[in-house]
Scaffold this motif. Sequence first.
Motif, mmCIF file in Angstrom:
data_model
loop_
_atom_site.group_PDB
_atom_site.id
_atom_site.type_symbol
_atom_site.label_atom_id
_atom_site.label_comp_id
_atom_site.label_asym_id
_atom_site.label_seq_id
_atom_site.Cartn_x
_atom_site.Cartn_y
_atom_site.Cartn_z
ATOM 1 N N PHE A 41 45.004 43.258 41.002
ATOM 2 C CA PHE A 41 46.201 44.102 40.910
ATOM 3 C C PHE A 41 47.339 43.386 41.632
ATOM 4 O O PHE A 41 47.177 42.983 42.789
ATOM 5 C CB PHE A 41 45.932 45.464 41.578
ATOM 6 C CG PHE A 41 47.016 46.476 41.382
ATOM 7 C CD1 PHE A 41 47.081 47.232 40.228
ATOM 8 C CD2 PHE A 41 47.987 46.680 42.356
ATOM 9 C CE1 PHE A 41 48.069 48.180 40.042
ATOM 10 C CE2 PHE A 41 48.984 47.622 42.185
ATOM 11 C CZ PHE A 41 49.030 48.378 41.022
ATOM 12 N N PRO A 42 48.476 43.178 40.975
ATOM 13 C CA PRO A 42 49.583 42.461 41.617
ATOM 14 C C PRO A 42 50.139 43.231 42.816
ATOM 15 O O PRO A 42 50.506 44.400 42.687
ATOM 16 C CB PRO A 42 50.632 42.348 40.508
ATOM 17 C CG PRO A 42 49.900 42.593 39.231
ATOM 18 C CD PRO A 42 48.789 43.532 39.579
ATOM 19 N N SER A 43 50.208 42.599 43.963
ATOM 20 C CA SER A 43 50.714 43.279 45.157
ATOM 21 C C SER A 43 52.173 43.693 45.003
ATOM 22 O O SER A 43 52.629 44.630 45.653
ATOM 23 C CB SER A 43 50.555 42.379 46.384
ATOM 24 O OG SER A 43 51.297 41.178 46.241
ATOM 25 N N ALA A 64 58.146 35.896 50.495
ATOM 26 C CA ALA A 64 57.755 34.740 51.311
ATOM 27 C C ALA A 64 56.293 34.376 51.070
ATOM 28 O O ALA A 64 55.924 33.196 51.090
ATOM 29 C CB ALA A 64 57.981 35.049 52.791
ATOM 30 N N ASP A 65 55.445 35.399 50.837
ATOM 31 C CA ASP A 65 54.020 35.149 50.605
ATOM 32 C C ASP A 65 53.679 35.002 49.128
ATOM 33 O O ASP A 65 52.512 34.802 48.777
ATOM 34 C CB ASP A 65 53.201 36.295 51.198
ATOM 35 C CG ASP A 65 53.340 36.383 52.708
ATOM 36 O OD1 ASP A 65 52.939 35.427 53.393
ATOM 37 O OD2 ASP A 65 53.872 37.399 53.192
ATOM 38 N N GLY A 66 54.693 35.137 48.264
ATOM 39 C CA GLY A 66 54.458 34.950 46.841
ATOM 40 C C GLY A 66 53.841 36.127 46.120
ATOM 41 O O GLY A 66 53.406 36.004 44.979
ATOM 42 N N PHE A 67 53.788 37.272 46.767
ATOM 43 C CA PHE A 67 53.207 38.486 46.171
ATOM 44 C C PHE A 67 51.848 38.178 45.517
ATOM 45 O O PHE A 67 51.696 38.199 44.291
ATOM 46 C CB PHE A 67 54.157 39.099 45.136
ATOM 47 C CG PHE A 67 55.310 39.852 45.736
ATOM 48 C CD1 PHE A 67 55.108 41.059 46.373
ATOM 49 C CD2 PHE A 67 56.604 39.331 45.673
ATOM 50 C CE1 PHE A 67 56.174 41.756 46.939
ATOM 51 C CE2 PHE A 67 57.672 40.014 46.239
ATOM 52 C CZ PHE A 67 57.461 41.226 46.872
ATOM 53 N N PRO A 68 50.836 37.914 46.305
ATOM 54 C CA PRO A 68 49.512 37.596 45.753
ATOM 55 C C PRO A 68 48.896 38.801 45.035
ATOM 56 O O PRO A 68 49.292 39.944 45.257
ATOM 57 C CB PRO A 68 48.694 37.224 46.989
ATOM 58 C CG PRO A 68 49.340 38.008 48.091
ATOM 59 C CD PRO A 68 50.809 38.004 47.784
ATOM 60 N N SER A 69 47.927 38.521 44.193
ATOM 61 C CA SER A 69 47.147 39.596 43.575
ATOM 62 C C SER A 69 46.049 40.022 44.521
ATOM 63 O O SER A 69 45.488 39.206 45.254
ATOM 64 C CB SER A 69 46.551 39.126 42.248
ATOM 65 O OG SER A 69 47.553 38.961 41.272
ATOM 66 N N TRP A 70 45.738 41.316 44.495
ATOM 67 C CA TRP A 70 44.696 41.871 45.348
ATOM 68 C C TRP A 70 43.548 42.380 44.485
ATOM 69 O O TRP A 70 43.759 42.848 43.355
ATOM 70 C CB TRP A 70 45.252 43.024 46.176
ATOM 71 C CG TRP A 70 46.169 42.627 47.284
ATOM 72 C CD1 TRP A 70 46.107 41.472 48.028
ATOM 73 C CD2 TRP A 70 47.281 43.362 47.791
ATOM 74 N NE1 TRP A 70 47.103 41.456 48.962
ATOM 75 C CE2 TRP A 70 47.849 42.613 48.846
ATOM 76 C CE3 TRP A 70 47.851 44.584 47.480
ATOM 77 C CZ2 TRP A 70 48.941 43.039 49.579
ATOM 78 C CZ3 TRP A 70 48.948 45.024 48.199
ATOM 79 C CH2 TRP A 70 49.486 44.253 49.240
ATOM 80 N N PRO A 71 42.333 42.340 45.012
ATOM 81 C CA PRO A 71 41.204 42.907 44.261
ATOM 82 C C PRO A 71 41.324 44.426 44.161
ATOM 83 O O PRO A 71 41.824 45.080 45.078
ATOM 84 C CB PRO A 71 39.986 42.513 45.101
ATOM 85 C CG PRO A 71 40.455 41.394 45.982
ATOM 86 C CD PRO A 71 41.904 41.665 46.243
#
Length: 434
Positions: A41-43, A64-71
């Motif tokens: 799921f995209p943060s 800054a963190d690139g909006f990582p995806s989360w499980p």
Amino acid sequence: MRDEQIQSVRVCVQDLANVARARYVTSRHFLDALEGDPLSFPSALFGLPASAQIVDGPGGASFADGFPSWPMFPDLSTFSVLPYAPGIGRVIADVVDSDGQPLPYAPRAVLRRVLERFAEQDWRVCGSYEYEFYLLQLEDGSWKPAWSGLQCFSEAAQAPMEPVLLDILQTLQELGAGPEVANSEYGSGQFEVSNAPFWDLEIADMAFYYRTSIREVAAKHGYRATFMSKPLTGMNGSGAHLHHTLYDAEGANLFADAKAPDGLSNLCRWFIAGQLAHAEAITAITCGTINSYKRMQPHSFAPTRACWGYEHRGAFIRIPRARGHSTRLENRVPGADADPYLTLAAILAAGLDGIERRLAPPPPVQVNPYTATDLPRLPRTFEQGLEVLQTDTWLQEVLGESTVHQLVSLREADYTAYQNTVTDWETRTYLDLY
């Protein structure tokens, strides 16, 4: 999934803007993900307000963190087959952060934390949301109410709507929502549907299902169902009144006391007092949009002051007539666009605070609360609600600092977009005058 020939599953997440986000996952991939690599799921979607401009969030969800995806992990207890969408299943999922911990500001996680405090006492929460909504139909290129006039409970208004109304009831029944009563309400095109009570987390999960299902069934019949708090000028707003009570491990209603003159226990009174003590904070949580506060008008059956009363529909808390095992409270402040998870979390936490401090409520209101000047006033504007969110330390403790921080960021983004928009009212009022 095999028996119902499910081809795809909607995996749904409730975000902080009270929007249901979903990914369509093929049935094969869904089953593989249950045993292998989890779905993602995209943060960034937790930084997306209603005005759809992404804002930075806490916990690594930032530019800054690139909006990582989360499980995200589907909660299989919420899996259902959609009666109106052949071959489609739907399930609610929980999101975890990059470290594998529950996302602290996900609304479902916030409610879980509050419910854990009740479980420590061997208490269970029972309740349901009572939703009002408007049905609109396309006429001359614009959406207008399905009927005109104030046709509350009117057979004449309801009969032509039976095909869509019965379809909604049947769909909710097949989903397990337990619909009980439906009728036209005090607004042109306005309906209300009440459902059977559920337990703990299910109370909010079922509300999460109600709105999506009702909207989609209405669309099949050519109508638009809206849960906007105040969709029409001059008409009553739509509420999501929360009926709730507490039971102990043996199934006894903790709000009931047959020996009390009014049938309410001391614990119930403390619970009422806690909600009244935090009425401003509860209102700030439940009124999540600029439009939400336009429902909070005098003599509109929406509360404007912190008070409680027996069978009083102008009060913040109404005590329905039922007693004994059915004794319950009805908090009338949530609008139909309120987040069901955060709303339930705030109301329950406030009641628990009243129990822990054994707060005594004021006398029940026996006057018109809309004209009584000695009753505490609830926030009336979006700006006032934002101020409460930013200054109420109790909210920080109950919901978590990251939750309140992100709520403020999202709502400020919406408010800025609103302030920068020229409205139709401004054009109609000023264009030819100046």
